[in-house]
Design an enzyme around this catalytic site. Structure first.
Site, PDB file in Angstrom:
ATOM      1  N   CYS A 163       4.861 -15.024 -20.523  1.00 16.02           N
ATOM      2  CA  CYS A 163       5.890 -14.381 -19.689  1.00 16.02           C
ATOM      3  C   CYS A 163       7.273 -14.464 -20.331  1.00 16.02           C
ATOM      4  O   CYS A 163       8.262 -14.093 -19.702  1.00 16.02           O
ATOM      5  CB  CYS A 163       5.914 -14.963 -18.282  1.00 16.02           C
ATOM      6  SG  CYS A 163       6.365 -16.698 -18.229  1.00 16.02           S
ATOM      7  N   HIS A 200      26.168 -11.570 -19.575  1.00 18.78           N
ATOM      8  CA  HIS A 200      26.193 -10.570 -18.503  1.00 18.78           C
ATOM      9  C   HIS A 200      26.058  -9.159 -19.054  1.00 18.78           C
ATOM     10  O   HIS A 200      25.443  -8.297 -18.458  1.00 18.78           O
ATOM     11  CB  HIS A 200      27.495 -10.699 -17.705  1.00 18.78           C
ATOM     12  CG  HIS A 200      27.477 -11.868 -16.786  1.00 18.78           C
ATOM     13  ND1 HIS A 200      28.516 -12.747 -16.676  1.00 18.78           N
ATOM     14  CD2 HIS A 200      26.511 -12.326 -15.972  1.00 18.78           C
ATOM     15  CE1 HIS A 200      28.193 -13.676 -15.812  1.00 18.78           C
ATOM     16  NE2 HIS A 200      26.987 -13.459 -15.372  1.00 18.78           N
TER      17      HIS A 200
HETATM   18  C1  PEP Z   1      10.646 -18.768 -21.020  1.00 19.79           C
HETATM   19  O1  PEP Z   1      11.223 -19.836 -21.259  1.00 19.79           O
HETATM   20  O2  PEP Z   1      10.033 -18.111 -21.883  1.00 19.79           O
HETATM   21  C2  PEP Z   1      10.671 -18.209 -19.663  1.00 19.79           C
HETATM   22  C3  PEP Z   1       9.943 -17.169 -19.342  1.00 19.79           C
HETATM   23  O3  PEP Z   1      11.512 -18.782 -18.767  1.00 19.79           O
HETATM   24  P1  PEP Z   1      13.111 -18.559 -18.774  1.00 19.79           P
HETATM   25  O4  PEP Z   1      13.437 -17.519 -19.780  1.00 19.79           O
HETATM   26  O5  PEP Z   1      13.473 -18.162 -17.384  1.00 19.79           O
HETATM   27  O6  PEP Z   1      13.603 -19.927 -19.133  1.00 19.79           O
END
Ligand code: PEP
Ligand code: MG
Length: 555
Positions: free
Chosen positions: A487, A189
């Site tokens: 991403c 957090h």
């Molecule tokens: C990832 O795994 O890189 C991703 C973008 O998803 P999260 O961080 O939400 O698991």
């Protein structure tokens, strides 16, 4: 000799100032004076417990009401945990076994901390919330002020074991220059709220608690370091240089491209309406990752299609100006437990039924969410794509694309399981695009829990093995003439972003706060430089050499 403490970098930025040490201890004298509490019987002790927990929960709720977004959510979750019935019955059990209220409370909290810690991931990080609740309830019982962060009299570096949501929620970025915590991971957090407030932050910093109050520290939120009593002139110059760099970035207005005009779509990662609105003000081409599950962390029951559509439309609407949005379907399970979706009885949740896998046992869940996303797309008029998390095979990709396209949505999948990177070509035959989730891709490639502080050397996003899988997926994208983006957090590091572009990814999606620094860096480099950096990083034996080799190629 200057002492240099190392931790996990969470929010970039340079800050220099005196430390302000937060304490989570209730004065021992107050606890001693309270003694056995003088309660006539167990019921009287429980009544005192109920009054104290109610007072703490009310305080947290009040703060939640004046906060917004993720902050409000974590405060509401803490208020719920304070009056948790399981916790109360554990206290009651200890009281009935003859313990006094103060030790009964301590034992019940420790019991819950053990349960949460054993579950690992996001649950383990809630252990900090429990300890915070313990301090607050104890303070109310013994008539002491609630522990927490003292108010800084001058701009300061906040040092703490870890910060609970209730503390971080009220931090004022004008007086808290940076945060350094001894514990906590990149998704604790503390990290989430520091990122939201834009306060430079380093977590999991061994030795932080040994820092004396008032000692001057230089914090580097990019390198993940805290330098104790550095040379004053050098520290002041580093802060000034950082300010100059930030000011220069303000001038970057997109769109993303290399110096020689190779386009790279720069997109934002968002979690809810508020973060989508804020990100929409940055020079982004849209949203590359809307983590829908983050809207439901505190929900016990599945929201109706209509309620979901309203939530999603709020996220989409800021992009109705011809920009695009990619909504990821529920990535519930493992580190993101959602009460109405996750399986709770798994031995190994990270390798269990999470993300897209949930729909085998509950197909309606995915279909209702897709209906809601399609409805939100219609209401907002935004070009909307959906992507599924945790896809491992081409046939899963095909099944997902069929459901999405039946609702008029453009269909993609995340590549975050090594098998999906290896079979990216076959997967791209089934969908319109792929997005590499480098956080999980690294976790699964390196077989190292992404939240384990002591495995950070393995979960380093510069791991060459992971870059090889990115390269494989990007090459599949070129062959299929379909977009393959990134991403995961890797996209937010300007140097690594250049390497990813050199590997052939077509878009980068990141926390909105990182977009300008990534965009400005790419604008300084040619595609050939990015490709040379990518080749150098791929040839390196380890993350540190990959970073060094890429930096040399990009100089
Ligand atoms: C990832 O795994 O890189 C991703 C973008 O998803 P999260 O961080 O939400 O698991
Ligand atoms: Mg992931």
């Amino acid at each position: 000799m200057v002492t240099l403490l190392h931790g996990t970098p969470v929010v970039p930025g340079i800050a220099y100032g005196p430390t302000l040490v937060a304490s989570d201890a209730v004065p021992a004298e107050a606890v001693a004076a309270y003694g056995d509490g003088g309660h006539a019987d167990v019921d009287a002790a429980l009544a005192a417990y109920d009054a104290a927990t109610r007072a703490v929960a009310d305080g947290l709720q009040r703060r939640a009401a004046s906060a917004a977004g993720a902050t409000a959510q974590v405060l509401t979750a803490s208020a719920g945990l304070t009056t948790d019935r399981g916790l109360r019955s554990a206290v009651s059990k200890h009281l009935r076994a003859g313990e006094d209220l103060v030790p009964a409370l301590g034992a019940a909290i420790e019991q819950f901390v053990t349960v949460f810690t054993t579950q690992g991931g996001l649950m383990a990080e809630r252990a900090t919330d429990l300890r915070d609740i313990h301090g607050r309830v104890l303070a109310h019982l013994v008539g002491a002020p609630e522990p927490g962060v003292p108010t800084p009299e001058e701009p300061s570096i906040l040092v703490a074991e870890d910060l609970a949501p209730a503390d971080t929620a009220e931090l004022d970025p004008s007086v808290v220059l940076a945060i350094v915590t001894e514990r906590g991971g990149p998704t604790s957090h503390t990290a989430i709220i520091a990122r939201q407030l834009g306060i430079p932050c380093v977590v999991g910093t061994a030795g932080a608690l040994d820092l004396a109050a008032g000692v001057r520290v230089l914090v580097d939120g990019t390198a993940g370091t805290a330098e104790v009593e550095p040379d004053e002139a050098t520290a002041t110059e580093r802060v000034a240089e950082h300010r100059r760099q930030r000011a220069a970035l303000e001038g970057w207005s997109g769109p993303g491209s290399t110096a020689d005009g190779h386009p790279v779509k720069l997109l934002a990662n968002v979690a809810d309406g508020e973060s989508a609105r804020t990100a929409g003000l940055e020079p982004v081409a849209g949203v590359g990752l809307f983590r829908t599950e983050l809207c439901f962390l505190n929900r016990d029951t599945e929201p109706s299609v209509d309620e979901q559509a309203a939530i999603y439309a709020e996220v989409f609407t800021p992009y109705a100006d011809e920009r695009e949005v990619v909504a990821r379907t529920l990535d519930a399970g493992s580190d993101k437990p959602i009460a109405f979706a996750s399986h709770t009885d798994e031995d190994n949740p990270a390798l269990g039924v999470r993300g897209y896998r949930l729909c085998a046992g509950n197909p309606g869940l995915l279909e209702r969410q897709l209906d809601a996303i399609a409805e939100a797309a219609r209401r907002s008029g935004v070009a909307t794509s959906v992507m599924a998390p945790m896809i491992a095979t081409p046939s899963e990709a095909r099944a997902f694309a069929t459901l999405a396209r039946a609702r008029g949505l453009r269909a993609g999948v995340m590549i975050e399981v090594p098998s999906a990177a290896i079979q990216a070509r076959q997967i791209l035959d089934e969908v319109d695009f792929c997005s590499l989730g480098t956080n999980d891709l690294t976790q699964y490639t390196m077989a190292a829990d992404r939240m384990a502080t002591d495995l950070a050397h393995l979960t380093d996003p510069w791991q060459p093995a992971v870059l090889h899988l990115v390269s494989l997926a990007a090459a599949a994208g070129r062959a299929a003439d379909k977009p393959v983006g990134v991403c995961g957090e890797a996209a937010a590091d300007p140097q690594l972003a250049a390497v990813l572009v050199g590997l052939g990814v077509t878009s980068l999606s990141m926390a909105a706060a990182a977009v300008r620094s990534v965009g400005a860096r790419l604008g300084d480099l040619t595609l050939a430089q990015c490709e040379a950096a990518a080749a150098a990083a791929l040839a390196a034996p380890d993350p540190a050499s990959a970073r060094t080799a890429a930096t040399t190629a990009l100089a």
